[in-house]
Write a protein that holds these residues in place. Sequence first.
Motif, mmCIF file in Angstrom:
data_model
loop_
_atom_site.group_PDB
_atom_site.id
_atom_site.type_symbol
_atom_site.label_atom_id
_atom_site.label_comp_id
_atom_site.label_asym_id
_atom_site.label_seq_id
_atom_site.Cartn_x
_atom_site.Cartn_y
_atom_site.Cartn_z
ATOM 1 N N UNK A 206 0.824 -1.209 0.000
ATOM 2 C CA UNK A 206 0.000 0.000 0.000
ATOM 3 C C UNK A 206 0.858 1.259 0.000
ATOM 4 N N UNK A 207 1.861 1.305 0.886
ATOM 5 C CA UNK A 207 2.709 2.496 1.019
ATOM 6 C C UNK A 207 3.498 2.743 -0.262
ATOM 7 N N UNK A 208 4.097 1.685 -0.806
ATOM 8 C CA UNK A 208 4.926 1.855 -2.002
ATOM 9 C C UNK A 208 4.069 2.195 -3.220
ATOM 10 N N UNK A 209 2.886 1.613 -3.313
ATOM 11 C CA UNK A 209 1.972 1.951 -4.407
ATOM 12 C C UNK A 209 1.631 3.440 -4.375
ATOM 13 N N UNK A 210 1.346 3.961 -3.186
ATOM 14 C CA UNK A 210 1.029 5.387 -3.047
ATOM 15 C C UNK A 210 2.230 6.256 -3.406
ATOM 16 N N UNK A 211 3.427 5.841 -2.962
ATOM 17 C CA UNK A 211 4.644 6.608 -3.272
ATOM 18 C C UNK A 211 4.893 6.657 -4.777
ATOM 19 N N UNK A 212 4.675 5.531 -5.446
ATOM 20 C CA UNK A 212 4.889 5.490 -6.895
ATOM 21 C C UNK A 212 3.875 6.353 -7.630
ATOM 22 N N UNK A 213 2.615 6.324 -7.180
ATOM 23 C CA UNK A 213 1.598 7.172 -7.818
ATOM 24 C C UNK A 213 1.936 8.652 -7.628
ATOM 25 N N UNK A 214 2.433 9.000 -6.437
ATOM 26 C CA UNK A 214 2.849 10.392 -6.177
ATOM 27 C C UNK A 214 4.004 10.779 -7.084
ATOM 28 N N UNK A 215 4.970 9.840 -7.269
ATOM 29 C CA UNK A 215 6.135 10.128 -8.125
ATOM 30 C C UNK A 215 5.698 10.392 -9.568
ATOM 31 N N UNK A 216 4.716 9.611 -10.046
ATOM 32 C CA UNK A 216 4.223 9.845 -11.407
ATOM 33 C C UNK A 216 3.426 11.145 -11.476
ATOM 34 N N UNK A 217 2.761 11.496 -10.376
ATOM 35 C CA UNK A 217 2.067 12.791 -10.313
ATOM 36 C C UNK A 217 3.051 13.940 -10.441
ATOM 37 N N UNK A 218 4.208 13.811 -9.777
ATOM 38 C CA UNK A 218 5.265 14.830 -9.859
ATOM 39 C C UNK A 218 5.775 14.947 -11.295
ATOM 40 N N UNK A 219 5.974 13.794 -11.939
ATOM 41 C CA UNK A 219 6.455 13.790 -13.339
ATOM 42 C C UNK A 219 5.445 14.471 -14.249
ATOM 43 N N UNK A 220 4.165 14.123 -14.097
ATOM 44 C CA UNK A 220 3.125 14.712 -14.941
ATOM 45 C C UNK A 220 3.013 16.223 -14.710
ATOM 46 N N UNK A 221 3.206 16.658 -13.450
ATOM 47 C CA UNK A 221 3.166 18.088 -13.139
ATOM 48 C C UNK A 221 4.302 18.823 -13.846
ATOM 49 N N UNK A 222 5.453 18.162 -13.948
ATOM 50 C CA UNK A 222 6.626 18.792 -14.568
ATOM 51 C C UNK A 222 6.489 18.916 -16.087
ATOM 52 N N UNK A 223 5.489 18.263 -16.674
ATOM 53 C CA UNK A 223 5.342 18.271 -18.136
ATOM 54 C C UNK A 223 4.886 19.617 -18.686
ATOM 55 N N UNK A 224 4.387 20.505 -17.815
ATOM 56 C CA UNK A 224 3.822 21.767 -18.299
ATOM 57 C C UNK A 224 4.855 22.625 -19.047
ATOM 58 N N UNK A 225 6.154 22.376 -18.773
ATOM 59 C CA UNK A 225 7.196 23.163 -19.425
ATOM 60 C C UNK A 225 7.700 22.530 -20.724
ATOM 61 N N UNK A 226 7.195 21.360 -21.064
ATOM 62 C CA UNK A 226 7.660 20.667 -22.265
ATOM 63 C C UNK A 226 6.836 21.066 -23.494
ATOM 64 N N UNK A 227 7.410 20.768 -24.663
ATOM 65 C CA UNK A 227 6.685 20.992 -25.924
ATOM 66 C C UNK A 227 5.575 19.965 -26.051
ATOM 67 N N UNK A 228 4.702 20.166 -27.060
ATOM 68 C CA UNK A 228 3.588 19.247 -27.262
ATOM 69 C C UNK A 228 4.087 17.826 -27.554
ATOM 70 N N UNK A 229 5.144 17.731 -28.359
ATOM 71 C CA UNK A 229 5.713 16.432 -28.706
ATOM 72 C C UNK A 229 6.335 15.767 -27.471
ATOM 73 N N UNK A 230 7.033 16.578 -26.660
ATOM 74 C CA UNK A 230 7.652 16.067 -25.432
ATOM 75 C C UNK A 230 6.605 15.581 -24.446
ATOM 76 N N UNK A 231 5.501 16.343 -24.349
ATOM 77 C CA UNK A 231 4.413 15.941 -23.452
ATOM 78 C C UNK A 231 3.813 14.600 -23.875
#
Length: 305
Positions: A206-231
Motif C-alpha cells: 500500500x505504502x509503495x503503491x502510493x509513493x509510486x503514484x505520487x512520483x508519477x504525479x510529480x512527473x506529470x506536473x513537470x510536463x507543463x514546461x515541455x513541448x507538445x511532442x515532449x508531453x
Amino acid sequence: MEQRINITEFVLLVLTQNVQGQKILFVLFLLIYIVTMVGNTLIVVTVVVSQTLDAPMYFFLGYLSFLDAVYSTTVTPNMIIDLICEKKTISFQACMIQLFIEHLFGGAEILLLVVMAYDRYVAIWKPLHYLTVMNRRVCILLVMLAGVGGFLHAILHPFFVYNLPFCGPNVIDHFTCDMYPLLKLACTDTYTVGLTVVANDGAICMVIFMLLLISYGVILYSLKNLSQEGKYKALSTCGSHITVVVLFFVPCIFMYVRPPSTLPIDKSLAVFYTIITPMLNPLIYTLRNVEMQNAMKKLWTRKRK
C-alpha cells in the motif's frame, strides 16, 4: 514439532483441474517464461557490457531485470512442470525456500521501484546536480538497501510458518507456497500470524503503491514546461509504467490488505505479479528506450563480426 511429523510435503493445485486447460496453460506460460528470461537476460548483458549505458537509470534497469529473471524463475518453472505432471508435490523444506526467495526478490523489486522513482525525481527537479547526487556509490548503496529491505521483509515469512503444526490436510490451494494458503492448513489458530502478514506485505504494497503514484504525479506536473511532442512522449511512457505498476500492486493489495483469508480468485490474481509483470517490465521500462535499442544493436552487431 511432533504434530508436523506426518506432513513432509504439500500438494499444489494449479489454476485449473481441466486436463485440456492445463495443456493450454502449459504452452502459454512456457512461452511467457521464455520471453521473460530472454528479455531480462538481454537487458542485463547489454547494461553490463555496453559502455554507453553508464547513466544511473540504466544501472537500476539492469538490476530490475536481474530481479525479474530470478523472481520469475522462483515460481514459473515449478508451475509449468506441475501443469503436465500428475504428481504436483513440493517438500516442506522446498516450500519454505520458495516462500522466502519469492518474497526476497519480490520485496527487493518493489523497493527498487521506489529507488527508481527517487532517481526520476532528482533528474527532473535537480538536473544540474543529478550526476553529483546520483553518483555510482549512491546507486550501489540504494540497490543494497533495496536488497536488505527485501531480505528483512522475506525472512519473516518462513520464520512464522516453519514452527507451525501441520498435521493434515496437505493440499495448498495455490500454484506456489504463499502465506495465507499455508496458514489455512496449520492445525492451530493463526489469526495473529495472519495480522503480521497484513502489517508486513499489506503495508509495504500500500505504502509503495502510493509513493509510486505520487512520483508519477510529480512527473506529470513537470510536463507543463515541455513541448507538445515532449508531453505526448512523456505521457505515453508514464502511461505504460503506471499500467505495469497497477498490474503488480492492485492484485497484491487485494490479496494482503484484508483480514487473513483465502479466496478462489487469489490464484488468478497472483498470475499478474508473479508471471506477467516480470515479462512486461523489460518491454515497458527498457526495450522501448531508444538508447537501449541502439546499445543492443551495437553490441550484437559487434558480436556477429
